[in-house]
Motif scaffolding. Structure first.
Motif, short mmCIF file in Angstrom:
data_model
loop_
_atom_site.label_atom_id
_atom_site.label_comp_id
_atom_site.label_asym_id
_atom_site.label_seq_id
_atom_site.Cartn_x
_atom_site.Cartn_y
_atom_site.Cartn_z
N GLU A 30 1.11 -1.04 0.34
CA GLU A 30 -0.36 -0.08 0.29
C GLU A 30 1.00 1.38 -0.05
O GLU A 30 0.39 2.39 -0.58
CB GLU A 30 -1.12 -0.05 1.09
CG GLU A 30 -0.49 0.44 2.59
CD GLU A 30 -1.05 0.26 3.54
OE1 GLU A 30 -2.70 -0.16 3.41
OE2 GLU A 30 -1.24 0.12 4.88
N ASP A 31 1.69 1.57 0.46
CA ASP A 31 2.34 2.64 0.26
C ASP A 31 3.73 2.72 -0.85
O ASP A 31 4.94 3.34 -0.99
CB ASP A 31 3.27 2.84 1.57
CG ASP A 31 3.03 3.00 2.90
OD1 ASP A 31 1.57 3.53 2.88
OD2 ASP A 31 2.60 2.52 3.87
N ASP A 32 3.77 2.04 -1.54
CA ASP A 32 4.35 1.60 -2.95
C ASP A 32 4.01 1.59 -3.90
O ASP A 32 2.90 0.42 -4.51
CB ASP A 32 5.31 0.11 -2.07
CG ASP A 32 6.90 -0.17 -3.61
OD1 ASP A 32 6.72 0.65 -4.77
OD2 ASP A 32 7.05 -1.00 -3.24
N PRO A 33 4.10 2.76 -3.82
CA PRO A 33 3.50 2.59 -6.05
C PRO A 33 3.85 1.99 -6.86
O PRO A 33 3.01 1.62 -7.87
CB PRO A 33 3.86 4.17 -5.96
CG PRO A 33 4.70 5.14 -5.12
CD PRO A 33 5.06 4.06 -4.03
N LEU A 39 0.88 -4.61 -8.77
CA LEU A 39 0.02 -5.38 -8.88
C LEU A 39 -1.52 -5.59 -9.66
O LEU A 39 -1.99 -6.24 -10.45
CB LEU A 39 -0.28 -5.60 -7.12
CG LEU A 39 -1.56 -6.22 -6.67
CD1 LEU A 39 -1.60 -7.54 -6.80
CD2 LEU A 39 -1.73 -5.96 -5.14
N THR A 40 -1.72 -4.02 -9.65
CA THR A 40 -2.74 -4.14 -10.62
C THR A 40 -2.53 -4.34 -11.73
O THR A 40 -3.61 -4.36 -12.64
CB THR A 40 -2.47 -1.99 -10.09
OG1 THR A 40 -3.10 -1.67 -9.25
CG2 THR A 40 -3.91 -1.52 -11.44
N ALA A 41 -1.24 -3.67 -12.71
CA ALA A 41 -0.83 -4.49 -13.71
C ALA A 41 -1.59 -5.79 -14.07
O ALA A 41 -2.29 -5.91 -15.39
CB ALA A 41 0.14 -3.61 -14.62
N ALA A 42 -1.51 -6.84 -13.45
CA ALA A 42 -1.60 -8.34 -13.44
C ALA A 42 -2.35 -8.60 -13.03
O ALA A 42 -2.97 -9.55 -13.75
CB ALA A 42 -0.14 -8.42 -12.55
N GLU A 43 -3.11 -7.63 -12.93
CA GLU A 43 -5.12 -8.31 -12.75
C GLU A 43 -5.07 -9.25 -13.41
O GLU A 43 -5.50 -8.16 -15.02
CB GLU A 43 -5.44 -7.26 -11.77
CG GLU A 43 -5.41 -6.91 -10.41
CD GLU A 43 -6.44 -5.86 -9.70
OE1 GLU A 43 -7.12 -6.11 -10.35
OE2 GLU A 43 -5.66 -5.58 -8.72
N GLY A 44 -6.39 -10.37 -13.54
CA GLY A 44 -6.59 -10.87 -15.56
C GLY A 44 -5.58 -10.86 -16.27
O GLY A 44 -5.93 -11.35 -17.16
N ALA A 45 -4.46 -10.91 -15.83
CA ALA A 45 -2.98 -11.15 -16.48
C ALA A 45 -2.96 -12.64 -16.73
O ALA A 45 -3.11 -13.09 -15.93
CB ALA A 45 -1.54 -10.70 -16.49
N ASP A 57 8.85 -10.31 -9.69
CA ASP A 57 10.01 -9.53 -9.24
C ASP A 57 9.85 -9.37 -8.28
O ASP A 57 10.52 -8.99 -7.66
CB ASP A 57 10.95 -8.72 -10.50
CG ASP A 57 11.14 -9.87 -12.21
OD1 ASP A 57 11.36 -11.29 -11.99
OD2 ASP A 57 11.40 -9.07 -13.63
N VAL A 58 8.34 -8.30 -8.20
CA VAL A 58 8.49 -7.11 -7.21
C VAL A 58 8.38 -8.08 -5.95
O VAL A 58 9.15 -7.76 -5.09
CB VAL A 58 7.57 -6.80 -7.80
CG1 VAL A 58 7.40 -5.47 -6.54
CG2 VAL A 58 7.67 -5.71 -8.74
#
Length: 117
Positions: A30-33, A39-45, A57-58
């Motif tokens: 939550e504190d790491d943009p 996480l958001t980019a991977a949703e549904g991928a 990697d993250v």
């Protein structure tokens, strides 16, 4: 490249297959943009996508810097895998309990027959 278990976790996060796992990671990020963006980019991928690899990697970097998070992440993933809530990217998961009197076969795709002699 992240270790296979982290890629499996990233794939589970992409589909939100395991709510507890997703919430654990979301809270930690939550504190790491940059991490939230991954996480958001991977949703549904798809599990073999570049977005899931970046998330892996993250996760790897975050786990390396936060042993408590790494332990909680692996524990939650292991529990979900035991309960059959996680598809482990091309792996077969069998649940065998009790005493086995006979043959057991663990396999992915089988072309042709199988016999035990």
């Amino acid at each position: 490249m992240p270790e296979p278990v982290l890629l499996s976790i990233a794939a589970a996060l992409a589909t939100r297959a395991v709510a507890g796992l997703y919430e654990l990671v979301r809270a930690r990020f939550e504190d790491d943009p940059v991490a939230i963006a991954a996480l958001t980019a991977a949703e549904g991928a798809p599990e073999d996508s570049a977005e899931v690899r970046v998330l892996g990697d993250v996760l790897e970097r975050t786990a390396a810097n936060d042993p408590g998070f790494a332990e909680a992440l692996r524990r939650e993933h292991a529990q979900a895998a035991r309960e059959g809530r996680v598809n482990q990217a091309g792996r077969v998961t069998n649940h065998i309990s009790g005493t086995v009197h006979g043959n057991v076969l663990q396999a992915g795709d089988i072309q042709g027959g199988v016999s035990f002699k």
